[in-house]
Design a protein around this motif. Sequence first.
Motif, short mmCIF file in Angstrom:
data_model
loop_
_atom_site.label_atom_id
_atom_site.label_comp_id
_atom_site.label_asym_id
_atom_site.label_seq_id
_atom_site.Cartn_x
_atom_site.Cartn_y
_atom_site.Cartn_z
N VAL A 77 37.68 39.99 30.70
CA VAL A 77 38.26 39.55 32.13
C VAL A 77 39.57 39.51 32.81
CG1 VAL A 77 37.38 38.03 34.18
CG2 VAL A 77 35.58 38.86 32.37
N ARG A 79 42.10 37.95 35.54
CA ARG A 79 41.77 37.55 36.10
C ARG A 79 43.27 37.11 36.88
NH1 ARG A 79 37.08 34.72 35.59
NH2 ARG A 79 36.12 34.97 33.75
N LEU A 90 40.48 41.59 41.45
CA LEU A 90 40.38 39.99 40.59
C LEU A 90 38.89 39.12 40.97
CD1 LEU A 90 43.45 39.37 40.18
CD2 LEU A 90 42.30 40.58 38.72
N PRO A 91 38.29 38.57 40.67
CA PRO A 91 38.34 38.98 38.98
C PRO A 91 37.59 40.99 38.32
CG PRO A 91 36.22 37.43 38.64
CD PRO A 91 36.99 37.89 40.00
#
Length: 146
Positions: A77, A79, A90-91
């Motif tokens: 992920v 971020r 984002l994320p």
Amino acid sequence: MIRIEQPYDEATGRPIPRRTPTSAPYFEAAREGRLSLQKCPRDGFFFYPRAACPECLGDDWSWADVSGHGTVYSYTVERMGLDPAQRSQLPLVVAIVELDEGPRMTSNIVGCPPEEVSVGQAVQVAFEDLGGETLIHFEPADSEPT
Ligand SMILES: [Zn+2]
């Protein structure tokens, strides 16, 4: 040093993929709502688009549609948004998706919060138009097709 101009979508600032003569059929198929990959008559499908089969180096491959179904092989992920062009997304889930036909594709998982993504999750192809091109993403397999 070779400098390659990167096109960006004016509305979002996001980078637009650049076609090559080899990858053009992939993007044409995506525009029509199909996921099409190169297929070697001996070794089957492969991805990313390239001039020769990565197994036998044969150039007698052809383009063929795949189901668009697969599973999440791995993911992370994003971020932080180190690339400013990504910050609006984002994320952002960056995943390796293993297609039912075998090849693995690096892509994004969309259509669900990152907390709902898991290794082994069933996913299906999803298309996004951006700056005149169509991007290939994946979404949970039980989503309404996009
Ligand atoms: Zn081959």
